[in-house]
Design a protein around this motif. Sequence first.
Motif, PDB file in Angstrom:
ATOM      1  N   LEU A 472       0.822  -1.196   0.000  1.00 31.33           N
ATOM      2  CA  LEU A 472       0.000   0.000   0.000  1.00 31.33           C
ATOM      3  C   LEU A 472       0.858   1.247   0.000  1.00 31.33           C
ATOM      4  CD1 LEU A 472      -2.781  -0.959   2.588  1.00 31.33           C
ATOM      5  CD2 LEU A 472      -2.700  -1.418   0.137  1.00 31.33           C
ATOM      6  N   ILE A 474       0.217   5.549   0.288  1.00 36.04           N
ATOM      7  CA  ILE A 474      -0.801   6.504   0.720  1.00 36.04           C
ATOM      8  C   ILE A 474      -0.324   7.900   0.387  1.00 36.04           C
ATOM      9  CG2 ILE A 474       0.017   6.979   3.075  1.00 36.04           C
ATOM     10  CD1 ILE A 474      -2.957   6.403   3.943  1.00 36.04           C
ATOM     11  N   CYS A 491      -5.373   5.886  -0.857  1.00 33.18           N
ATOM     12  CA  CYS A 491      -4.630   4.682  -0.496  1.00 33.18           C
ATOM     13  C   CYS A 491      -4.642   3.758  -1.708  1.00 33.18           C
ATOM     14  CB  CYS A 491      -5.290   4.022   0.716  1.00 33.18           C
ATOM     15  SG  CYS A 491      -4.497   2.496   1.258  1.00 33.18           S
ATOM     16  N   TRP A 503     -11.536   1.758   6.440  1.00 32.84           N
ATOM     17  CA  TRP A 503     -10.680   2.710   7.129  1.00 32.84           C
ATOM     18  C   TRP A 503     -11.031   2.687   8.612  1.00 32.84           C
ATOM     19  CZ3 TRP A 503      -7.175   6.232   4.670  1.00 32.84           C
ATOM     20  CH2 TRP A 503      -7.160   6.143   3.268  1.00 32.84           C
ATOM     21  N   GLU A 526      -7.687   1.200  -5.464  1.00 31.43           N
ATOM     22  CA  GLU A 526      -7.467   2.388  -4.645  1.00 31.43           C
ATOM     23  C   GLU A 526      -8.710   2.703  -3.838  1.00 31.43           C
ATOM     24  OE1 GLU A 526      -6.580   5.591  -7.320  1.00 31.43           O
ATOM     25  OE2 GLU A 526      -8.678   6.203  -7.460  1.00 31.43           O
ATOM     26  N   CYS A 544      -5.606   2.698   6.575  1.00 31.35           N
ATOM     27  CA  CYS A 544      -6.221   2.151   5.363  1.00 31.35           C
ATOM     28  C   CYS A 544      -5.915   0.655   5.349  1.00 31.35           C
ATOM     29  CB  CYS A 544      -5.657   2.837   4.119  1.00 31.35           C
ATOM     30  SG  CYS A 544      -6.134   2.045   2.571  1.00 31.35           S
ATOM     31  N   THR A 555      -1.771   0.558   6.046  1.00 30.11           N
ATOM     32  CA  THR A 555      -0.907   1.740   6.019  1.00 30.11           C
ATOM     33  C   THR A 555      -1.641   2.854   6.760  1.00 30.11           C
ATOM     34  OG1 THR A 555       0.352   3.230   4.593  1.00 30.11           O
ATOM     35  CG2 THR A 555      -1.837   2.607   3.837  1.00 30.11           C
ATOM     36  N   LYS A 557      -1.991   7.159   8.058  1.00 32.62           N
ATOM     37  CA  LYS A 557      -1.774   8.570   7.706  1.00 32.62           C
ATOM     38  C   LYS A 557      -2.270   9.432   8.850  1.00 32.62           C
ATOM     39  CE  LYS A 557      -0.482  11.798   4.888  1.00 32.62           C
ATOM     40  NZ  LYS A 557       0.923  11.891   4.457  1.00 32.62           N
TER      41      LYS A 557
END
Length: 1339
Positions: A472, A474, A491, A503, A526, A544, A555, A557
């Motif tokens: 992944l 991001i 993502c 998410w 995505e 994500c 991953t 964020k």
Amino acid sequence: MKPPGRTTLCFVILVIYSSQVTATWNIESTIHPLNLQEHELAGEEPLRQKRAVATSHPTAKEYTVDIEISFENASFLDPIKAYLNSLSFPIQGNDTDPAANILSIEVTTVCRPTGNEIWCSCESGYRWPREQCLHNLTCQEHDNAPAGRCNCLKGLPPNGPFCQLQRDITLRMSVRLNVGFQEDLRNTSSALYRSYKTDLETAFRKGYSILPGFKLVTVTGFRPGSVVVAYEIRTTTPSPGVMHRANELVTQNLNQTYKMDFTSFQAVTSNETRFFVTPEIIFEGDTVTLVCENDVLSSNVSWHHVGKHANIQNGSRFWVYTTVLNNLTSVSRLTVFNITLGDAGEYICKLTMDIFEYESRKKINVTPIRIFASEDMKVTCDNSPVSLNCCSEINVNWSKVEWKQEGEITIPGNSEAESDSSCSRYTLKADGSQCPSGSAGRTVTYTCEFISFHGARGSKNIEVTFTSVANLTITPDPISVSEGQNFSIKCISDVSNYDEVYWKTSAGIKIHQRFYTTRRYADKAESVLTVRSSTREWNGTYQCIFRYRNSYSVTTKDVTVHPLPQESNIMVDPLEASIPCTGSHHFRCCVEEDEDYKVTFQVDTLTFPAAKEVHGKQACYTFNFMAKSIVSWCPRHVSVFCHFTNAANNSVRSRSMKLNLVPGENITCRDPIIGVGEPGKVIPKLCRFSNLSSSPASPVGGVVTYKCVGSQWEVKKSDCISAPINSLLQLAKALSKSPSQDKKLPTYLKDLSVSTDKVAHEVSSPGNLGAIVNILDLLSTVPIQVNSEMMTNFLSTVNVILDKPILSTWKVLQQQQTNHSSQLLDSVERFSRALRSEDSAVLPISHTNVQMRGMVIKSGSPKPYKQRFVFSDSDLWGNVAIDECHVENLQPDTSIVTVAFPTLKTILAQDTQGKNFANSLVMTTTVSHKITAPFRISMTFKNNKSLGGKPQCVFWNFSLANYTGGWDSSGCYTKVDGDSVVCSCDHLTSFSILMSPDSPDPDSLLKILLDIISYIGLCFSILSLAACLVVEAVVWKSVTKNRTSYMRHICIVNIAASLLVADVWFIVASTIRDHHYVLNETACVAATFFIHFFYLSVFFWMLTLGLMLFYRLVFILHDSSKSIQKVIAFSLGYGCPLIISVITVGATQPREVYTRKNACWLNWEDTKALLAFVIPALIIVVVNMTITVVVITKILRPSIGDKPNKQEKNSLFQITKSIGVLTPLLGLTWGFGLATVFQGSSAVFHIVFTLLNAFQGLFILLFGCLWDQKVQEALLKKFSLSRWSSQHSKSTSLGSSTPVFSMSSPISRRFNNLFGKTAAPQGPPSSDGNLVSSGSSPI
């Protein structure tokens, strides 16, 4: 056993005894030598248990014992046999064993010395077992036993078994009698049958009694073929020679009159052949061996498949091999290679020797190999073990199970068989090195093949898609936003395969799926998380997650959301104010938080810093406006804004604060809180900053409006929201933007229900009521599945705001032209549509002002939907029903929910004219899934006759009135049935009954009068038009001898035909409308189309007639052929109406607005489709009126030699006659219909229009057909009615006819006499045979 050199006699006796205790034998002392064998019938216990005798004591058991006794003297044998035969059985036990009884003793085997050998032979009824004959030397020269058997052995077998009792067999015999067959032989009760049976059985018994072990013989029947006798013999196996002798004896003992054919004896035995099948469980594809063994020595063996009705021959799949083993046993072996399901069935092995047929049957079943395997799967290459399983349907031992694979990549595994089951497991592991990175999935087909011990194979494929672990990526840039701003996180996965994408927050809370979208591409996937208006709740770390089976790729964020107040949350004061030109005013902007903001005030283009004041959690920023130092002229209007800037340097501007600078002498109202103002000035002010009671700890919302009256400020309008309700409103706004809104909604609904019930007395203000409606609207937009508890809390709040004391507040909102009532109804519909229930019945909810019922459609046989609502306090009731045929078209697990409101009728807006009002329950029915098939719902409402008016079924159309909503009757049909009104609609939404006080009662005098005129007029019209067509057909040849007359009558015939068809369709349309045939919508559209087309055809044929008249009057010298005139006439008469009708239906029917809602006629309210009829009709009326003027003008032109006074009289006559004839023919009466198009038109226009048009057929018959002089003459001539007819015809003209407009016609002369003038022909005959008089023209 004694040695062979010793001369002894031994024999074996068989003793059968019963005992209730365990037998203990010790006969070694009494009988010598002794060979004792005791074995049970099953061969597992020392003694052979034969049967159990039921007594009251312990169960008696039978045992069979073989005893060998040897004697030195052979002469002892016969006395011992005689002694044994003289015994009476059973023999009671002695004192040592009182519980044992001897049931029988028989001699089975006797061994005598013969030379240097001992020959052991079997007594009568016994013989050596087959295995002893195979493994011991036989006395062949002494043995006369049947083939394959032996009666004499050289030496007694050391370990037995000895001679065994021969088994009885049943021989199925047949023989032919050469006499004629009689039908009585089929009847077992007939005298002939009994006679034959008795005679034959007597002969059979005498003949077959010589057979060894003969028991009985029975005749079983007769069949044709001369007479074939079927009979059965119970005996032991006889030799062919003995059987031949027995057959000869039968022939000798039978009366010769039966004519028995000695050569026709046949015998079939079924229990002498041993049949073996290998394997026991046969799979499709196995090599199967069927073995048939018989002690009869013969190689004449045949195999037969019953189902295929043919003998089996050697071939590629079948092989028959027959042999004789050791001169004792015939063995035939049938081998079936690669057996199929078609080879299953019954097989017959038949050995033939002499008259004997030894037949044995065996039915074999062929089972297909059914393999059950794991479903096709997706595997992530993460080195996790994956098991593929295959199992056979039948639990058997397989020779082996092989696993194979085929595909783009090779990923091996290990197979293992599961114990105690016919299953095989294949375990594999795939790591990242075996799967190409970024691959969208590589498929490998694994095949498990089960192989039987006899060659059958069955396989099953399992497709495994290997996907590399998703990597992944991001959005790389840091995300730092302020409240209210939007942001998105992208993502991207480098593989396209996934089972789920979602998410989560760092706290593990799942983000609602409305906030993100996921797309799959060929080589990637995505997911984009999009937040359109961020709040502080969005501050944090987001994960994500792509899940593929049990593999998760994650991953993260970080998102930073900086505090920043929204414009709607900045409370400004004042919203608007007035000050003297030299005065000052304090401005302030407050927020419900104390954050580090930089706040400035903007006045036009100038910026000023703000001073901060903190009161608890509320922070206010103030600015003192000094008019003298900021503005240079007066009066004027100034706009003031405050700007909030946060740490991220993002700013937001408040709403505008208006400041009016006015001369001081105009100010009359002054208040320290409200401010100053001139008379009549209206200013809004936030309720929290007004002179109403408020405090910072308990903020209120809404706006209050003041008006300067005299010298005092008076409250003109107050929309203030109380503190509890305002807090609920703010929480609802935050919830609608929350990432975990689905988790918070149930708790919020419960709090809302409790809080609203507590402050029910405060809901009576317009502001509080509007706030609660806005709250419900916000909550209904949250995409979540609603359960019964949530629905209960939601409707509990609705019940409070629809209470009768609150209705006056709703009226205030209605006067303010808000759409809160429509907004509330829409919210309830959205929320009920999201209701889900695990049970088939939805939990009913009942309140004073709202009730809910529903059901869930389950798979199987759905039930019809029927619900009833009763509100005793409001004296209202209603029923909802959906037929089973419509319910079964819905998807399984679909929820149908109906909510009924007794008071909502009073707060929903009236219709567009403001005259119609709802007077019943408002019932809204929703379906959770989309309806794809035609649907119809039926509702029954109480008919409140006390208010008068005509009830009409309507639904609330949210798209009307610029999407504020309104009542609509499209797709609904009304039927009044006494005290109830039945509504049937083809769609779902909120329904009610609309009362129209101005609408005529169906039983009113005007309605009855119009109906009577219409139907009587139509009947006369149809009869008249039919008569017109009949008359035209009768006189056609007489009146169409010239071109002008021919075209005129062509027009008359088509006018009459078109109007006749239009009237018929008008009756059809009226029937559909009056009887409410709700299912005939297509018929209504068709009726409307044909009425439109044929009425237009009437007009266009009238136009054609007018144009032809115009052509003959104006273009006298121009002439055209009859064919050209006909083409033009038919193109104009039918082509133009067809084009207009098709365009009309094509433009409006796709939107279902072609017809009216309550009648089968062109729509006027929605699409103005009626103009497609009105405009052409009016244009034709105008054209024909113009033609009429031209005709009258031609008539009024003075003739040569006429005197003015006489011309004036003649002109008056011509004008009267022309108007009287042309008006009905050219459709001038349809002009009265123009007034009926508009609503509120006088009843006089309706009556006149109905009269003229309903009797138009009669007018056409009278003035277009019968008033024609040529028609009259032709009819008189046709039927020879009087002598006057012929004389009158001769006096008219020299031509064949005189036009009706000719001044020389008899009718013209009669009218001229009325005016004192007699007209005479003034010119020669025209070229077409008509006499043309002055001022007239032929038509």
